[in-house]
Write an enzyme that holds these catalytic residues in place. Structure first.
Site, mmCIF file in Angstrom:
data_model
loop_
_atom_site.group_PDB
_atom_site.id
_atom_site.type_symbol
_atom_site.label_atom_id
_atom_site.label_comp_id
_atom_site.label_asym_id
_atom_site.label_seq_id
_atom_site.Cartn_x
_atom_site.Cartn_y
_atom_site.Cartn_z
ATOM 1 N N ASN A 1 35.660 -27.174 -27.833
ATOM 2 C CA ASN A 1 36.268 -28.564 -27.581
ATOM 3 C C ASN A 1 36.982 -28.998 -28.930
ATOM 4 O OD1 ASN A 1 33.434 -28.508 -28.847
ATOM 5 N ND2 ASN A 1 33.316 -30.630 -28.308
ATOM 6 N N GLU B 1 38.505 -32.466 -30.703
ATOM 7 C CA GLU B 1 38.573 -33.896 -30.509
ATOM 8 C C GLU B 1 39.981 -34.228 -31.385
ATOM 9 O OE1 GLU B 1 34.912 -35.204 -31.297
ATOM 10 O OE2 GLU B 1 33.728 -34.222 -29.432
ATOM 11 N N CYS C 1 38.216 -30.384 -23.550
ATOM 12 C CA CYS C 1 36.855 -29.575 -23.433
ATOM 13 C C CYS C 1 37.001 -28.168 -23.691
ATOM 14 C CB CYS C 1 36.334 -29.904 -22.052
ATOM 15 S SG CYS C 1 35.758 -31.556 -21.638
ATOM 16 N N GLU D 1 35.802 -25.783 -22.175
ATOM 17 C CA GLU D 1 36.149 -25.046 -20.602
ATOM 18 C C GLU D 1 37.548 -24.796 -20.421
ATOM 19 O OE1 GLU D 1 33.819 -27.351 -21.303
ATOM 20 O OE2 GLU D 1 32.470 -27.311 -19.942
ATOM 21 N N CYS E 1 31.788 -31.136 -17.327
ATOM 22 C CA CYS E 1 32.408 -32.544 -16.917
ATOM 23 C C CYS E 1 33.114 -32.334 -15.751
ATOM 24 C CB CYS E 1 33.161 -33.259 -17.903
ATOM 25 S SG CYS E 1 34.781 -32.527 -18.126
ATOM 26 N N CYS F 1 36.561 -30.612 -15.968
ATOM 27 C CA CYS F 1 36.598 -29.354 -16.035
ATOM 28 C C CYS F 1 36.251 -28.482 -14.833
ATOM 29 C CB CYS F 1 35.499 -28.569 -17.109
ATOM 30 S SG CYS F 1 36.125 -29.217 -18.661
HETATM 31 N N1 THU Z 1 32.742 -31.638 -23.594
HETATM 32 C C1 THU Z 1 33.136 -30.265 -23.465
HETATM 33 O O1 THU Z 1 33.737 -29.447 -24.255
HETATM 34 N N2 THU Z 1 32.721 -29.711 -22.102
HETATM 35 C C2 THU Z 1 32.164 -30.349 -21.383
HETATM 36 O O2 THU Z 1 32.146 -30.165 -20.212
HETATM 37 C C3 THU Z 1 31.387 -31.688 -21.617
HETATM 38 C C4 THU Z 1 32.093 -32.605 -22.798
HETATM 39 C C5 THU Z 1 33.167 -31.999 -25.121
HETATM 40 C C6 THU Z 1 34.029 -32.984 -24.961
HETATM 41 C C7 THU Z 1 33.910 -33.964 -26.189
HETATM 42 O O3 THU Z 1 34.470 -33.291 -27.211
HETATM 43 C C8 THU Z 1 32.193 -33.724 -26.324
HETATM 44 O O4 THU Z 1 32.012 -32.541 -25.565
HETATM 45 C C9 THU Z 1 31.461 -35.039 -26.033
HETATM 46 O O5 THU Z 1 31.991 -35.295 -24.682
#
Ligand code: THU
Length: 133
Positions: free
Chosen positions: A45, A47, A56, A58, A87, A90
């Site tokens: 991920n 941000e 994300c 994935e 999520c 994804c």
């Molecule tokens: N996140 C992912 O990378 N994959 C997911 O399927 C769930 C959430 C990340 C997004 C964000 O950077 C952090 O986790 C918190 O939501």
């Protein structure tokens, strides 16, 4: 079709997780995507100070693979500290390319549970819906 080396996928996902840029959520995620050809693409991920721009793990892995010419996927391993589930966004992106893909969800202790895109996103909208009239 050779069996899937889940330990190798988990190692790759953990390596990617170590690259996560998650200064806001403090929730690092790593993903390792296995193509039908046997390549592994990883993602973490990423941000941003403008929160909605984060991406994300994935989708980073899937977009990396697609951008390099790979669209057929067998499995994805996702690792978080607590085995959190992917999520909805994804899931929809997984569905686009690999409705039958295996999805492995791991936690930091190495517990892995297996599911599928179809289980995670039943009755999904997909490319076929746009071509049938
Ligand atoms: N996140 C992912 O990378 N994959 C997911 O399927 C769930 C959430 C990340 C997004 C964000 O950077 C952090 O986790 C918190 O939501």
């Amino acid at each position: 079709m050779p069996t899937i080396d889940t330990q190798r996928l988990l190692e790759a996902a953990r390596e990617a997780q170590a690259h996560a840029y998650a200064p806001y959520s403090h929730y690092p995620v790593g993903a390792a995507l296995l193509t039908s050809e046997g390549q592994i693409f990883t993602g973490c991920n990423v941000e941003n100070a403008v929160y909605p721009l984060g991406m994300c793990a994935e989708r980073v892995a899937i977009f990396k693979a697609v951008s390099e010419g790979y669209r057929r996927f067998r499995a994805i391993m996702i690792v978080t500290r607590n085995g959190g589930s992917p999520c909805g966004s994804c899931r929809q992106v997984m569905r686009e390319f690999a409705p039958d893909m295996l999805v492995y969800i791991a936690d930091e202790a190495g517990h892995v549970r297996a599911t599928t895109v179809a289980e995670l996103l039943p009755d999904a909208f997909g490319p076929e819906d746009l071509s049938s009239s």
